[in-house]
Design an enzyme around this catalytic site. Structure first.
Site, PDB file in Angstrom:
ATOM      1  N   ARG A 227       0.841  -1.186   0.000  1.00 43.40           N
ATOM      2  CA  ARG A 227       0.000   0.000   0.000  1.00 43.40           C
ATOM      3  C   ARG A 227       0.880   1.241   0.000  1.00 43.40           C
ATOM      4  O   ARG A 227       1.859   1.329   0.746  1.00 43.40           O
ATOM      5  CB  ARG A 227      -0.923   0.015   1.231  1.00 43.40           C
ATOM      6  CG  ARG A 227      -2.020  -1.046   1.175  1.00 43.40           C
ATOM      7  CD  ARG A 227      -3.002  -0.753   0.047  1.00 43.40           C
ATOM      8  NE  ARG A 227      -4.083  -1.732  -0.048  1.00 43.40           N
ATOM      9  CZ  ARG A 227      -4.073  -2.798  -0.844  1.00 43.40           C
ATOM     10  NH1 ARG A 227      -3.010  -3.035  -1.600  1.00 43.40           N
ATOM     11  NH2 ARG A 227      -5.101  -3.615  -0.882  1.00 43.40           N
ATOM     12  N   GLU A 256      -2.202   8.147  -5.044  1.00 45.75           N
ATOM     13  CA  GLU A 256      -2.341   7.249  -6.188  1.00 45.75           C
ATOM     14  C   GLU A 256      -3.646   7.528  -6.915  1.00 45.75           C
ATOM     15  O   GLU A 256      -4.700   7.534  -6.271  1.00 45.75           O
ATOM     16  CB  GLU A 256      -2.301   5.795  -5.686  1.00 45.75           C
ATOM     17  CG  GLU A 256      -2.221   4.762  -6.791  1.00 45.75           C
ATOM     18  CD  GLU A 256      -1.984   3.359  -6.264  1.00 45.75           C
ATOM     19  OE1 GLU A 256      -2.754   2.456  -6.662  1.00 45.75           O
ATOM     20  OE2 GLU A 256      -1.050   3.163  -5.448  1.00 45.75           O
ATOM     21  N   HIS A 275       0.548   0.494 -10.178  1.00 44.11           N
ATOM     22  CA  HIS A 275      -0.215  -0.530  -9.454  1.00 44.11           C
ATOM     23  C   HIS A 275      -0.584  -1.666 -10.411  1.00 44.11           C
ATOM     24  O   HIS A 275      -1.731  -2.122 -10.466  1.00 44.11           O
ATOM     25  CB  HIS A 275      -1.475   0.072  -8.823  1.00 44.11           C
ATOM     26  CG  HIS A 275      -1.918  -0.638  -7.581  1.00 44.11           C
ATOM     27  ND1 HIS A 275      -2.504  -0.002  -6.517  1.00 44.11           N
ATOM     28  CD2 HIS A 275      -1.858  -1.951  -7.227  1.00 44.11           C
ATOM     29  CE1 HIS A 275      -2.792  -0.884  -5.563  1.00 44.11           C
ATOM     30  NE2 HIS A 275      -2.408  -2.074  -5.973  1.00 44.11           N
TER      31      HIS A 275
END
Length: 316
Positions: A227, A256, A275
């Site tokens: 994360r 993000e 990601h």
């Protein structure tokens, strides 16, 4: 008869596998983006990640099988009723993400990202000294499916894998040492690579702050595939630009997505991916998700315990 709502982009062979796991039940197939309120109202079982804000439209829901390993969005108070079971797809992503971690480790150690920049600029320039996985110490934060698969690959390539986890336990044969998170500050100065695959919890938020980044060797590398908020982005950027870290590979960032004008994009010692280490990018990942879902569906149909049951208090 129960109704199973499948939100995954399944093919006919996947449908046959799922339906064989729960004979006699009704199956509905639709993408999460197109699911109708009437389908949600009928669903007793959902396979796939329905946006959390739509869960109030599911009064008959008994069990939700996620296609993600992360479950924090569904563990917040009031999102799911206390009677609803929640399982995740842990075990599906280790192959893809561990291989990504090996790839970016070698990229940084061999300066391949720097040479790629040189190729773009038509610059023939030797960047000199490189490092090796062989003989390097890897400190792995998070020992679920992803961390475990990465540790196994590190050891096969001659590295030393040391793991950190929240609770104590016996050291498996694929680790050279196992410790609890209280040892983090002590172990950081010994690591050549710090690899993070931590879940998103209040305890992991900001765990790699300015002080802890300062404990790492200037020759060390940081990898984060867990994360983004586990790492202080500004402090990391300053460490990279100041030569206090050799490199960082980030598949997750905070914020993000990373804004186009963020200075981290221009940092030559940073390797940034959007990601993308997991998702369904490796076809085998999706196959594993379907198999986990089918196994759990058969168990639920037969009244047996489910695999990957999420603890709502810890978030995983």
């Amino acid at each position: 008869m129960k109704t199973v709502l499948v939100l995954l982009p399944v093919e006919q062979r996947h449908k046959e596998l799922l339906e064989a796991a729960a004979p006699g039940w009704e199956f509905l197939y639709t993408p999460a983006s197109k699911v109708a309120g009437g389908q949600l109202a009928r669903a007793n079982v959902i396979i796939g990640n329905l946006p959390a804000y739509r869960l109030p439209q599911c009064p008959a829901l008994e069990w939700m099988q996620l296609n993600s390993a992360g479950a924090e969005a569904y563990c917040k108070p009031g999102v799911l009723g206390p009677q609803v079971l929640l399982t995740n797809a842990s075990g599906a992503y280790g192959l893809a993400i561990a291989e990504h971690m090996v790839g970016v480790t070698l990229m940084m150690m061999k300066n391949l990202h720097i040479y790629r920049d040189h190729q773009r600029d038509a610059l023939w320039q030797n960047e000199g000294r490189v490092a090796s996985i062989w003989g390097s110490t890897f400190l792995i934060l998070g020992l679920g499916d992803i961390g475990g698969e990465f540790a196994r690959r590190v050891r096969l390539l001659g590295g030393k894998a040391v793991g950190l986890r929240r609770t104590p336990g016996d050291c498996p044969d694929w680790l050279d040492g196992l410790y609890t998170m209280e040892k983090l500050d002590e172990l950081l100065p010994q690591a050549d690579v710090v690899a993070m695959s931590l879940p998103g919890t209040p305890q992991t938020a900001g765990i790699m702050d300015r002080r802890r980044l300062g404990l790492m060797k200037p020759s060390a590398y940081l990898i984060n595939v867990g994360r983004g908020n586990a790492v202080d982005t500004d402090a990391l950027l300053q460490a990279l630009e100041g030569g206090r870290l050799a490199g960082a590979a980030l598949d997750v960032v905070e914020p993000e997505p990373l804004p186009p004008d963020h200075p981290l994009w221009a940092c030559p010692r940073a390797v940034i991916t959007p990601h993308a280490a997991g998702k369904f990018n490796l076809p085998e990942t999706f196959e594993r998700i379907v198999r986990i879902s089918a196994e759990n569906l058969a168990a639920y149909h037969q009244g047996r315990p489910l695999r990957n049951l999420v603890n709502r208090k810890t978030g995983y």
